[in-house]
Every structure is written in C-alpha cells, then in structure tokens.
Write a protein that holds these residues in place. Sequence first.
Motif, PDB file in Angstrom:
ATOM      1  N   TRP A 177       0.812  -1.223   0.000  1.00  0.00           N
ATOM      2  CA  TRP A 177       0.000   0.000   0.000  1.00  0.00           C
ATOM      3  C   TRP A 177       0.845   1.274   0.000  1.00  0.00           C
ATOM      4  N   ALA A 178       2.053   1.224   0.525  1.00  0.00           N
ATOM      5  CA  ALA A 178       2.909   2.412   0.481  1.00  0.00           C
ATOM      6  C   ALA A 178       3.351   2.704  -0.949  1.00  0.00           C
ATOM      7  N   GLY A 179       3.778   1.665  -1.667  1.00  0.00           N
ATOM      8  CA  GLY A 179       4.187   1.851  -3.056  1.00  0.00           C
ATOM      9  C   GLY A 179       3.032   2.253  -3.960  1.00  0.00           C
ATOM     10  N   LEU A 180       1.864   1.644  -3.742  1.00  0.00           N
ATOM     11  CA  LEU A 180       0.689   1.983  -4.543  1.00  0.00           C
ATOM     12  C   LEU A 180       0.225   3.408  -4.263  1.00  0.00           C
ATOM     13  N   GLY A 181       0.293   3.809  -3.001  1.00  0.00           N
ATOM     14  CA  GLY A 181      -0.092   5.177  -2.658  1.00  0.00           C
ATOM     15  C   GLY A 181       0.819   6.203  -3.303  1.00  0.00           C
ATOM     16  N   ALA A 182       2.119   5.916  -3.338  1.00  0.00           N
ATOM     17  CA  ALA A 182       3.076   6.830  -3.972  1.00  0.00           C
ATOM     18  C   ALA A 182       2.843   6.910  -5.475  1.00  0.00           C
ATOM     19  N   LEU A 183       2.505   5.780  -6.089  1.00  0.00           N
ATOM     20  CA  LEU A 183       2.199   5.787  -7.520  1.00  0.00           C
ATOM     21  C   LEU A 183       0.954   6.610  -7.809  1.00  0.00           C
ATOM     22  N   SER A 184      -0.066   6.478  -6.968  1.00  0.00           N
ATOM     23  CA  SER A 184      -1.279   7.280  -7.132  1.00  0.00           C
ATOM     24  C   SER A 184      -0.972   8.768  -7.010  1.00  0.00           C
ATOM     25  N   PHE A 185      -0.149   9.100  -6.047  1.00  0.00           N
ATOM     26  CA  PHE A 185       0.230  10.500  -5.861  1.00  0.00           C
ATOM     27  C   PHE A 185       0.978  11.016  -7.088  1.00  0.00           C
ATOM     28  N   SER A 208      -6.151   9.545   3.162  1.00  0.00           N
ATOM     29  CA  SER A 208      -7.159   8.569   2.723  1.00  0.00           C
ATOM     30  C   SER A 208      -7.371   8.588   1.213  1.00  0.00           C
ATOM     31  N   SER A 209      -6.812   9.597   0.522  1.00  0.00           N
ATOM     32  CA  SER A 209      -6.896   9.624  -0.935  1.00  0.00           C
ATOM     33  C   SER A 209      -5.866   8.700  -1.576  1.00  0.00           C
ATOM     34  N   PRO A 257       3.238   8.406 -17.875  1.00  0.00           N
ATOM     35  CA  PRO A 257       2.015   7.982 -17.177  1.00  0.00           C
ATOM     36  C   PRO A 257       1.659   6.522 -17.427  1.00  0.00           C
ATOM     37  N   THR A 258       1.818   6.042 -18.677  1.00  0.00           N
ATOM     38  CA  THR A 258       1.494   4.645 -18.952  1.00  0.00           C
ATOM     39  C   THR A 258       2.390   3.697 -18.170  1.00  0.00           C
ATOM     40  N   GLN A 259       3.646   4.094 -17.954  1.00  0.00           N
ATOM     41  CA  GLN A 259       4.548   3.264 -17.161  1.00  0.00           C
ATOM     42  C   GLN A 259       4.099   3.201 -15.708  1.00  0.00           C
ATOM     43  N   LEU A 260       3.638   4.342 -15.167  1.00  0.00           N
ATOM     44  CA  LEU A 260       3.137   4.368 -13.790  1.00  0.00           C
ATOM     45  C   LEU A 260       1.868   3.537 -13.661  1.00  0.00           C
ATOM     46  N   LEU A 261       0.996   3.626 -14.662  1.00  0.00           N
ATOM     47  CA  LEU A 261      -0.235   2.841 -14.634  1.00  0.00           C
ATOM     48  C   LEU A 261       0.075   1.348 -14.681  1.00  0.00           C
TER      49      LEU A 261
END
Length: 479
Positions: A177-185, A208-209, A257-261
């Motif tokens: 969840w830490a890595g996924l949260g950073a990617l979302s940010f 929470s976002s 962006p596609t790489q982050l997705l």
Amino acid sequence: MRTGRLDMEGDDCSFPPDSSDDHSQRGSVASSATLSRAQDVLVYLFGDSAVHLSVEGLGSITVQELGRSVREALHIPESAQDAFAFWLCSPLLELQLKARHQPYKLCRQWQDLLYRFTEASEEDISQDEPCLQYRRNVFYPKSKELQIDDEGVLKLLYEEAKSNILTGRYPCDPEHWAGLGALSFALDEGLGLDSQQFTTSIREKKLSSFLPAHVAMGSGGLLSTLRGKSSRQAGLEQSLLEEYKKISTCAGNPPEPTQLLHQYLNTCHTLPYYGSAFFFGEIDKPAQGILQRAKRKAVNVGICLEGVYVMDVKEKHVLLGLRFDELSWDHSYPEDQGDSHILWLEFDGEEDGTPVNKLLKIYSKQAELMSGFIEFCVELRSVTEAAAAAETDGEASLSQQASGQDGSNRNGRGGRRGMLQRQSSVVCSRVHSLNTISYVENGTEIRRLKPKRAASFFTRQASAPAYSAVQVTESLEQG
C-alpha cells in the motif's frame, strides 16, 4: 457490498421470484411509447465519472448493443473490448451482466433480486436503486491485461483497482500500500516535487486519498491521543515520501504515465484475488468456551479465475485462500425455516500431525451464485489451459507430459493437495482462526474429528452425495 455474476437463462432475461416474494415491490414503469423515444442514459465509471448516452428503444436494448456505444465514446480499441463488462450496482448488490441481458428490464426486477440474494430489510429494499456501471470483466485474464498499452484503458483499470485498494476490498501489506499510494500521488500530482511540496500536497488531499481507509484512519479511535495520531500520520507521510522519491529517481528518467499505470496494475496483479467478483457471507467464529453461544463473523468471498478467497470484513485480511486445485465445493439449501443457504469449501489440513480434510461453512443467500460462479471459472480455466496446450509444439508437449507424470497424483482424489500454513501477511491464509469441521477418510468410512454439532453435513449427504473434488476432466464431461 454484495457482489456476483447474474446467471439467468432465457432471452427475455426474466427472473422468477421465489414463492415467498409476494410482498416484493415495483417502482413506476415508463410507458412503451416513452421508451421508444430517445432516452438519456448515464453509464458510470470508477473515478467519479460517467458516459452520457442518448439511447433509443431503451426498454429492449441489450448489453451487447449498449456496449458498442460506450466503447465508441471511450475510444476503447477492439483488442481490449473484452476487458470490460456492464454491471448493475447498488449499496446492496452488484451483478455482472451477460451480453444478452437487457439492463432496463433487470432494473424493473431489482427488488426481486434483492429479496432473493440479500438479507436487506424490506424498507432498505424499497429505497434501493441500481446504477449501470462499466467496469472490469471478471473473466478477463490477467495475462491479457498485461498486454494492454492504451492509456485510456489502463486508466479505467487503474481507477477500479485503486478503489478496491482504498476501500480494503483488496487486502495488502505495508510494502504494497505504500508503493501503490506513492504511484497514485505521482499520477495525480506529477513527479519532481521536493519534500516540502510533497507534504503540503498530501495534507491538502488527505492520506485517505492514497492509502487504505483503515490504514489512514488507524484503529485507535477516540482512545488514541492527539500526539499519537499526529505521530502516526507523520510516519505514513514519511513512508509515502520515501516511495515517491524512489519513483522520481528511477533509472534517472521520469517514467511516463502509462509506465506508472502499468506499475500500479502489475503490483495489484501480485494479489491473488485481483479481478475477483465479491460476495457477502458469514462464517462461524471459533468457540471461546463451552457455554458461549456461537457467533458469526462477516466475510467477503472473492472468486476469480485463480481461486476462492475468504476475507475478514473488519480486519481486512485473508482468512482462507484456495486455488481451484486445492479445494472441493458444494452448496446446500435451507432445510427448515430459519436455516441458511450454505457454501461448503473443503481443503486439506492437519490436526495434531494427522492429515485431515477440513470443511468451512459460509452462510450466505448468495451461496448458489457462488457455487455456479466457481463451476464456471473452473470450466473456463480448463478450456483456456486446453487451448494453450494445443498451441504448443511437440517438444513443449513432451516436456509438459513429463512434468505431468511427476505430479499426476497431486490434484486428484489419490493425492493430497497443498497444505495451508499460518502466515503473518494479510494476503496469506489464517486457517488457525477458522472454525472448521475436520474429518478423515478411512476406506469407505468418513470419520469426523472433534465434532462440534449434533447434526452434520455428511449425514444429510450420505444418501445422495453431490460433493465432489474439482477435476478438470469431470467438469468438462458434465458441461
């Protein structure tokens, strides 16, 4: 939310209510003259957006016909058109529709569906209204999803995966969840922010976002001190910042962006229940004492092409995860008034060093849906694997045959399936915390260990056993 796949026969999509449903209610129905004219339709997407369509003949339009308009509006390439499906969703029930279904007619039957597949009160049912949603197809293989390069399609898949992570529907460990949260940010705010800019932005949008709600809010509640809450928030912000810096400095070049997705979705693919349809149920809690009355625990049951996963709704972790070659299953109907529909899951375990078979009872009005869903996934997986094997060359086929001989007794009745071990990860099974029925087979006799109830599933099934192991050959023959 209670979710599933609607499996109804007949071109008119009729769904006959149970005989006890004479109290079901219907909302007002538009006249046929009105339905023949163009009507505005909203098809909702994850990420608080929607597709606005003008549809003629709304009363008879099918999912297949509606899909063409939605794919055109979203510019979804033909190669990815099977990645998505239409769902009817509400806070009480979620159902994936088939191509032949007619959404308008199903909306008219919604209350009948709620009476049949949920435990909702009559008042809640009368006020519930479904929306039409365009989201991931449960039966779309992850291997095909990995081949998608279209940014718009990846964005749709990302928004759905992100929602499941934030709501806790996909349990994950801190390193996830830490890595996924950073990617979302990074996807929302871009890369290259310094520490101060990152902290300011994260506080404006709230943790929470980007993190699961139970992680961002904590479990201390009103008992936690302001100092403790502030310290916890600072620690979470620091974890996100460290992961964000790793992304920003990756390979020296900021990723597209596609790489982050892709990176976000690839991380989600490591969760075995990614892409599952979810059902709601309850299981028995382990008894704490002889005189204690039995209680139940709320669970989500995720079913996908990989297997079946039972998750604790409150604690947000996996209680039991089984691949299809590790389980057998069945469902039973209520025998008396007040009884529950039950999905039975059988798997291999151990009692004091002795190999045993374990049974887990899942109480749910969706047990029949879950059983049918498992059967469909098993057959679909069998067909897919057979097709893949047929495409291999002779050398690969010989190699597969050799490996198959080595493990020929692993999944059939003649051998033991893989043992499930106690783990600390939220993704791994917690068999020790389950209240299961244990038994051993000695020739033709089934002997139950440590009986907990006077009547058992086995005595009811003795006359006409319908409980069988999952075997590819049997499933194809029956189909």
